[in-house]
Design an enzyme around this catalytic site. Sequence first.
Site, PDB file in Angstrom:
ATOM      1  N   GLU A 138       0.847  -1.183   0.000  1.00 41.17           N
ATOM      2  CA  GLU A 138       0.000   0.000   0.000  1.00 41.17           C
ATOM      3  C   GLU A 138       0.886   1.238   0.000  1.00 41.17           C
ATOM      4  OE1 GLU A 138      -3.069  -0.136  -0.471  1.00 41.17           O
ATOM      5  OE2 GLU A 138      -3.601  -2.192   0.044  1.00 41.17           O
ATOM      6  N   ASP A 162     -19.878  -9.574  -7.666  1.00 40.67           N
ATOM      7  CA  ASP A 162     -19.655  -8.792  -6.443  1.00 40.67           C
ATOM      8  C   ASP A 162     -19.011  -7.448  -6.774  1.00 40.67           C
ATOM      9  OD1 ASP A 162     -19.633  -8.570  -3.493  1.00 40.67           O
ATOM     10  OD2 ASP A 162     -17.452  -8.610  -3.739  1.00 40.67           O
TER      11      ASP A 162
END
Length: 316
Positions: free
Chosen positions: A228, A253
Amino acid sequence: MAADFSQINALDPRTLGNLQRLAKENSPEAAREAAKQFEGLFLQQVLKSMRDASPKNGLFDSEESRMYQGMLDQQLALQLASRGGGVGLAKVIERQLGVGRATADTSGSSPSLDTAIRRSYDAALPAGSAANAAAKSAASAASAPASGLDLPAGAGPRAFVERIWPDAVEASRATGIPARFFVAQAALETGWGKYELKNADGSPSYNLFNIKAGRRWSGDTVSTTTVEYANGTPTRESARFRRYGSYAESFRDYAAMLANNPRYAAVMGQSDASGFARALQSAGYATDPQYADKLTRIIQGNTLRTALAASASRNA
């Protein structure tokens, strides 16, 4: 014909997988070459430790320069392990592999190559060391079951496109977003299917978009280490990701998330490649500051265009 290992990458899971398959034939040459490869892993860790200990704020230091330096170190480690007998570690590993293959378990069968390799690491490398952990991780990646995409060995982008295209079309119908945009994003997230998130046992998670499992997610999950970015600086952290029962479920989804989450209102109905990618990044889909540019390049790139054309021609 004997395999030529002179130009292979010690840290390539495909290389390790090939060595494992050869070792099943009880070939002494395969054991010898495998030992050289894992000595390369050890040396690469040594080089990495040296780099980490060096100052990193030089005039030419950047994420790109460190990436290319790491690639160079990988090949340098392999060359050091391959020339002049290396540093001697390969001989120790080779002996351990030989013992592991020749010694029968109580069941009467020889232990697997994975077992022999792990024994060699514990004997040759300090337990708990970075080199020991890195080598075991590489072996696990090499011996893991094939990707849930069931793509043949060496399959390229066309096989990836053909496998997920029907599900991408369904997601397109639900969102108004071109199907090829979904394919491109799945390609970016999984490296064209090569790096799909796996469960601990190596089975597929079917999560093609690397959607994390937030507090509201009540389904199954898979945990892994991810990169990240915070203020443009990459950091590694452990995270939980959603796990599905099929790729169709993964697409459904993702389409539902885009349609039902107000954050992604600007993404819905996007038909412009750059607009789609930048809307996703603006909504916080990814922390990588280059995410939108990377996704745009894949959508507009020749690789996807060629794969789509080849797939369409085959199904015509």
